[in-house]
Enzyme design. Structure first.
Site, PDB file in Angstrom:
ATOM      1  N   ASP A 143      -0.256  14.258  -0.309  1.00  0.00           N
ATOM      2  CA  ASP A 143      -0.756  13.240  -1.230  1.00  0.00           C
ATOM      3  C   ASP A 143      -1.707  12.322  -0.476  1.00  0.00           C
ATOM      4  O   ASP A 143      -1.820  12.377   0.746  1.00  0.00           O
ATOM      5  CB  ASP A 143       0.381  12.449  -1.878  1.00  0.00           C
ATOM      6  CG  ASP A 143       1.417  12.004  -0.849  1.00  0.00           C
ATOM      7  OD1 ASP A 143       1.022  11.531   0.240  1.00  0.00           O
ATOM      8  OD2 ASP A 143       2.623  12.123  -1.135  1.00  0.00           O
ATOM      9  N   ASP A 173      -2.901   8.276  -0.230  1.00  0.00           N
ATOM     10  CA  ASP A 173      -2.660   6.876  -0.551  1.00  0.00           C
ATOM     11  C   ASP A 173      -3.888   6.050  -0.223  1.00  0.00           C
ATOM     12  O   ASP A 173      -4.656   6.373   0.690  1.00  0.00           O
ATOM     13  CB  ASP A 173      -1.468   6.343   0.243  1.00  0.00           C
ATOM     14  CG  ASP A 173      -0.176   7.078  -0.082  1.00  0.00           C
ATOM     15  OD1 ASP A 173      -0.081   7.632  -1.198  1.00  0.00           O
ATOM     16  OD2 ASP A 173       0.729   7.091   0.776  1.00  0.00           O
ATOM     17  N   ASP A 218       4.597   1.290  10.453  1.00  0.00           N
ATOM     18  CA  ASP A 218       5.670   1.692  11.362  1.00  0.00           C
ATOM     19  C   ASP A 218       5.167   2.315  12.657  1.00  0.00           C
ATOM     20  O   ASP A 218       5.418   1.807  13.751  1.00  0.00           O
ATOM     21  CB  ASP A 218       6.663   2.614  10.644  1.00  0.00           C
ATOM     22  CG  ASP A 218       6.000   3.776   9.924  1.00  0.00           C
ATOM     23  OD1 ASP A 218       4.778   3.988  10.087  1.00  0.00           O
ATOM     24  OD2 ASP A 218       6.720   4.501   9.196  1.00  0.00           O
TER      25      ASP A 218
END
Length: 419
Positions: free
Chosen positions: A56, A58, A136
């Protein structure tokens, strides 16, 4: 970690506009035309740089969720912990997130942190630099601008990718306490992308593994499924065991997690093969394998007490799932499939007559048969049954009918059917 901002021009990397989803390009183009910043962020730049096809795409932007919704009639706002916009194009959804800040007084929005350091809400908006730094891992902080072809790097993630190094952004203990699920993500990225963990990123995981007890069970399931269905399930499982994470997810489920039954290993490896071949996989089958040793033992106790095998397996499945699913919220559809697979196993012993013929057409036959093949290494009877049902499927209809309706009863019937 270098705090300086780097621009990697298109000639120095392999990411191109043609590699990006057309729907994602529509989003970035419209946002940029409206005067906002908009980049492809997260896993897509990382995967493309590693030669992996992204699942996907983003988008990160300085537009607020409400401003995104104002530009796209096909957008809806979701989330409380992280407020986002989902822009739908047919079956494809492009997730659009406003740049998050680091929680300073000038940030717009709200941010909430528990006493232990866990981040429970993060809707403070900020700059693209702040957004990169609060992610992260360095390899997930790269931003690709489809308009210019430039990759924007605030965390030295581009260099880490070239070195195939997985490194947390910031101080490791604080980042893990902020969101303990990052420990599971570290294992997933390490195994799926074949990366080496930075020592500071790696060493605290066994010590901080108990923090997973505070994570909502549904969220743990989501992360576990990503790890097990990504094509490296066996490697991922072993990493979870090695970092003392497995027992935090399923305490006491397996007697020796470091040396699981052959059936479990084979289920993981078969799942990996199916993923690599582009074939469908289901978590229900994996859970059937993982929970089978406990269910089998419990069912045999029920059978010894006079309960019929199919009923015994149903009761054992309910009891074992209830006992070992407190930490990870296994969806009812997955546990139901696992129980149907288990309850099918005694029925494979019926190899004669209309019931046997009907078995071939039942909805769970294929999954239950595949599970029977896994059980073939458990005992001689399961192996003999697996061979017979394999032959029945391979022969022509006339021979199949002869096998099922003309088969003689076994000369040495079993005294007690085992699951």
């Amino acid at each position: 970690m270098k705090d300086s901002f780097q621009e990697i021009p298109s000639g120095e990397h392999r990411v191109e506009r043609k590699h990006i989803s057309q729907s994602a390009l529509k989003v970035t183009d419209r946002l940029q035309q409206a005067g906002f910043k908009a980049y492809i962020v997260g896993g897509a730049p990382r995967d493309l740089l590693l030669g992996v096809e992204p699942k996907d795409f983003d988008v990160g932007t300085d537009a607020t969720p409400e401003q995104v919704r104002g530009l796209f009639r096909n957008a809806r706002l979701i989330g409380r912990r992280f407020r986002l916009a989902h822009v739908r194009f047919g079956r494809e959804i492009i997730e659009v997130a406003t740049f998050r800040g680091t929680g300073g007084a000038d940030g717009e929005g709200d941010r909430s942190v528990e006493d232990g350091g866990r981040l429970v809400r993060d809707n403070v908006f900020g700059s693209e630099a702040e957004d990169a730094i609060r992610r992260d891992f360095t390899i997930n902080a790269l931003m690709f601008d489809p308009a210019s072809g430039i990759i924007r790097d605030y965390t030295n993630g581009f260099d880490d990718l070239k070195r195939r190094r997985l490194r947390l952004i910031g101080e490791a203990e604080a980042r893990y306490r902020e969101d303990p699920v990052r420990m599971l993500r570290a294992v997933r990225f390490k195994t799926k992308l074949d990366l080496e963990m930075d020592p500071d990123t790696e060493r605290l995981i066994p010590e901080l593994a108990p923090l997973l007890a505070d994570i909502p069970p549904a969220r743990l399931l989501d992360e576990l499924l990503k790890l097990l269905l990504g094509g490296r399930a066996w490697d991922g499982y072993n990493a979870l065991v090695g970092y003392d994470l497995w027992e935090e997810l399923f305490p006491g489920l397996l007697e020796t997690p470091e040396n699981p039954p052959t059936l479990i290993r084979q289920a993981f490896e078969n799942t990996d093969e199916r993923v690599r071949a582009g074939r469908p996989v289901t978590p229900g089958f994996l859970f059937a394998a993982l929970f089978w040793p406990r269910v089998k033992a419990e069912a045999e106790r029920c059978i010894d007490n006079g309960q019929p095998p199919v009923e015994a397996l149903a009761a054992a499945g309910e009891e074992v799932f209830a006992r070992h699913s407190a930490r990870v919220a296994i969806h009812r559809r997955f546990s139901t499939m696992a129980k149907e697979i288990w309850m099918f196993q005694p029925r494979f012993e019926r190899r004669r007559g209309k019931r046997a013929m009907r078995l071939l057409g039942e909805r769970r036959f294929r999954a239950a048969y595949d599970f029977l093949l896994l059980r073939a290494d458990e005992n001689e009877q399961a192996r003999e049954l697996a061979d017979w049902w394999t032959r029945v499927q391979e022969v022509d209809p006339e021979t199949r009918s002869a096998l099922i309706f003309g088969q003689q009863k076994s000369r040495t019937p079993r005294k007690r059917p085992h699951p």
